[in-house]
Design a protein around this motif. Structure first.
Motif, PDB file in Angstrom:
ATOM      1  N   ASP A 138      47.683  36.510  25.858  1.00 60.82           N
ATOM      2  CA  ASP A 138      48.300  35.249  25.486  1.00 60.82           C
ATOM      3  C   ASP A 138      49.047  34.576  26.634  1.00 60.82           C
ATOM      4  OD1 ASP A 138      50.232  37.160  25.597  1.00 60.82           O
ATOM      5  OD2 ASP A 138      51.320  36.471  23.821  1.00 60.82           O
ATOM      6  N   LEU A 139      48.913  35.081  27.851  1.00 66.29           N
ATOM      7  CA  LEU A 139      49.585  34.479  28.988  1.00 66.29           C
ATOM      8  C   LEU A 139      48.938  33.158  29.359  1.00 66.29           C
ATOM      9  CD1 LEU A 139      50.167  37.541  31.320  1.00 66.29           C
ATOM     10  CD2 LEU A 139      51.829  36.379  29.892  1.00 66.29           C
ATOM     11  N   PHE A 140      49.723  32.263  29.935  1.00 69.76           N
ATOM     12  CA  PHE A 140      49.233  30.969  30.368  1.00 69.76           C
ATOM     13  C   PHE A 140      48.257  31.138  31.531  1.00 69.76           C
ATOM     14  CE2 PHE A 140      49.657  27.431  33.373  1.00 69.76           C
ATOM     15  CZ  PHE A 140      49.168  26.407  32.592  1.00 69.76           C
ATOM     16  N   VAL A 141      47.155  30.441  31.466  1.00 65.34           N
ATOM     17  CA  VAL A 141      46.166  30.501  32.531  1.00 65.34           C
ATOM     18  C   VAL A 141      46.089  29.129  33.165  1.00 65.34           C
ATOM     19  CG1 VAL A 141      43.747  30.897  33.087  1.00 65.34           C
ATOM     20  CG2 VAL A 141      44.854  32.256  31.321  1.00 65.34           C
ATOM     21  N   ASN A 142      46.331  29.067  34.468  1.00 64.99           N
ATOM     22  CA  ASN A 142      46.235  27.813  35.195  1.00 64.99           C
ATOM     23  C   ASN A 142      44.780  27.601  35.570  1.00 64.99           C
ATOM     24  OD1 ASN A 142      46.456  25.594  36.805  1.00 64.99           O
ATOM     25  ND2 ASN A 142      48.077  26.417  38.124  1.00 64.99           N
ATOM     26  N   THR A 143      44.160  26.593  34.983  1.00 68.06           N
ATOM     27  CA  THR A 143      42.738  26.350  35.228  1.00 68.06           C
ATOM     28  C   THR A 143      42.497  25.650  36.557  1.00 68.06           C
ATOM     29  OG1 THR A 143      42.883  24.289  33.985  1.00 68.06           O
ATOM     30  CG2 THR A 143      42.213  26.266  32.775  1.00 68.06           C
ATOM     31  N   ASN A 144      43.537  25.233  37.245  1.00 72.21           N
ATOM     32  CA  ASN A 144      43.388  24.567  38.536  1.00 72.21           C
ATOM     33  C   ASN A 144      43.331  25.553  39.695  1.00 72.21           C
ATOM     34  OD1 ASN A 144      43.460  22.055  37.326  1.00 72.21           O
ATOM     35  ND2 ASN A 144      45.696  21.985  37.396  1.00 72.21           N
ATOM     36  N   ARG A 145      43.431  26.809  39.422  1.00 73.88           N
ATOM     37  CA  ARG A 145      43.405  27.833  40.466  1.00 73.88           C
ATOM     38  C   ARG A 145      42.188  28.737  40.282  1.00 73.88           C
ATOM     39  NH1 ARG A 145      47.045  26.318  44.256  1.00 73.88           N
ATOM     40  NH2 ARG A 145      48.947  25.650  43.242  1.00 73.88           N
ATOM     41  N   CYS A 146      41.745  29.304  41.394  1.00 73.22           N
ATOM     42  CA  CYS A 146      40.648  30.262  41.335  1.00 73.22           C
ATOM     43  C   CYS A 146      41.139  31.538  40.665  1.00 73.22           C
ATOM     44  CB  CYS A 146      40.146  30.595  42.738  1.00 73.22           C
ATOM     45  SG  CYS A 146      39.456  29.182  43.589  1.00 73.22           S
ATOM     46  N   THR A 147      40.259  32.135  39.902  1.00 74.95           N
ATOM     47  CA  THR A 147      40.622  33.386  39.267  1.00 74.95           C
ATOM     48  C   THR A 147      39.979  34.529  40.030  1.00 74.95           C
ATOM     49  OG1 THR A 147      38.755  33.200  37.760  1.00 74.95           O
ATOM     50  CG2 THR A 147      40.877  32.368  36.988  1.00 74.95           C
ATOM     51  N   TYR A 148      40.710  35.577  40.223  1.00 70.07           N
ATOM     52  CA  TYR A 148      40.224  36.759  40.919  1.00 70.07           C
ATOM     53  C   TYR A 148      40.198  37.911  39.939  1.00 70.07           C
ATOM     54  CZ  TYR A 148      41.301  34.004  45.059  1.00 70.07           C
ATOM     55  OH  TYR A 148      41.351  33.024  45.994  1.00 70.07           O
ATOM     56  N   GLN A 149      39.159  38.685  40.028  1.00 69.94           N
ATOM     57  CA  GLN A 149      39.037  39.863  39.180  1.00 69.94           C
ATOM     58  C   GLN A 149      39.431  41.087  39.998  1.00 69.94           C
ATOM     59  OE1 GLN A 149      38.306  40.016  35.992  1.00 69.94           O
ATOM     60  NE2 GLN A 149      37.989  37.810  35.797  1.00 69.94           N
ATOM     61  N   TYR A 150      40.493  41.735  39.605  1.00 71.66           N
ATOM     62  CA  TYR A 150      40.925  42.963  40.256  1.00 71.66           C
ATOM     63  C   TYR A 150      40.589  44.121  39.347  1.00 71.66           C
ATOM     64  CZ  TYR A 150      43.686  39.907  43.231  1.00 71.66           C
ATOM     65  OH  TYR A 150      44.081  38.943  44.108  1.00 71.66           O
ATOM     66  N   SER A 151      39.875  45.063  39.877  1.00 73.94           N
ATOM     67  CA  SER A 151      39.572  46.242  39.070  1.00 73.94           C
ATOM     68  C   SER A 151      39.516  47.451  39.990  1.00 73.94           C
ATOM     69  CB  SER A 151      38.259  46.082  38.321  1.00 73.94           C
ATOM     70  OG  SER A 151      37.199  45.973  39.244  1.00 73.94           O
ATOM     71  N   GLU A 152      40.002  48.514  39.489  1.00 76.13           N
ATOM     72  CA  GLU A 152      39.931  49.768  40.230  1.00 76.13           C
ATOM     73  C   GLU A 152      38.769  50.550  39.664  1.00 76.13           C
ATOM     74  OE1 GLU A 152      43.576  51.879  40.073  1.00 76.13           O
ATOM     75  OE2 GLU A 152      44.769  50.113  40.571  1.00 76.13           O
ATOM     76  N   SER A 153      37.916  50.953  40.522  1.00 73.81           N
ATOM     77  CA  SER A 153      36.769  51.690  40.011  1.00 73.81           C
ATOM     78  C   SER A 153      37.155  53.145  39.826  1.00 73.81           C
ATOM     79  CB  SER A 153      35.576  51.552  40.949  1.00 73.81           C
ATOM     80  OG  SER A 153      35.697  52.436  42.026  1.00 73.81           O
TER      81      SER A 153
END
Length: 168
Positions: A138-153
């Motif tokens: 439910d956090l606010f997402v700023n659509t004007n910024r690139c989104t990065y996916q961080y995941s630890e394998s």
């Protein structure tokens, strides 16, 4: 009188004076705005009608849905049956309740005896919010910024554990 001086006096009158409804006056609740300085209201008995806002309040004092006002009846009105004489704020409502002048039909949630119950409810809500804060959906997402996916394998962690076991 300048507009600023007029506004100052009107605001001081509304906020400072504790008004008691007169003989012909009644307390009503605003249920909506109809435009053109007309507001739909409901009485404690459930009767609905329109009230007009006098010129001195226009552009100086704002009222919204759920506010309480004291009105003077208009004799010749068919649709508009009253005119607002004063606007009631929380302090005014408490004053009227203490003097037993508040209509029985209007129930206010913030009575002095219910404050302890509200404190208990707020503690429970805080606990619920703390458990709900773990979920970040439910956090606010700023659509004007690139989104990065961080995941630890997990493979990297497994290989580290295996390499430690091999060295032993």
């Amino acid at each position: 009188m300048s507009q600023a001086t007029k506004r100052k006096h009107v605001v001081k009158e509304v906020l400072g004076d504790f008004v008691v409804p007169g003989e012909n006056q009644q307390i009503v609740k605003v249920t909506g705005s109809r435009g053109n300085n007309l507001h739909e209201t409901v009485t404690a008995q459930g009767e609905t009608f329109l009230v007009s806002m006098p010129t001195k309040f226009r552009k100086n004092i704002w009222i919204k849905r759920g506010d309480y006002v004291i009105v003077d009846p208009i004799e010749e009105g068919e649709k508009v049956k009253a005119e607002i004489s004063s606007i009631l704020y929380k302090d005014h409502i408490v004053y009227l309740q203490e003097h037993h002048l508040w209509p029985e039909g209007f129930v206010i949630e913030n009575k002095p005896g219910q404050q302890k119950d509200e404190e208990n409810n707020t503690e429970e809500k805080d606990q619920e919010e703390a458990s709900a804060s773990d979920n970040e959906d439910d956090l606010f997402v700023n659509t004007n910024r690139c989104t990065y996916q961080y995941s630890e394998s997990e493979d990297d962690e497994d290989s580290d554990v295996q390499s430690e076991e091999d060295t032993k």
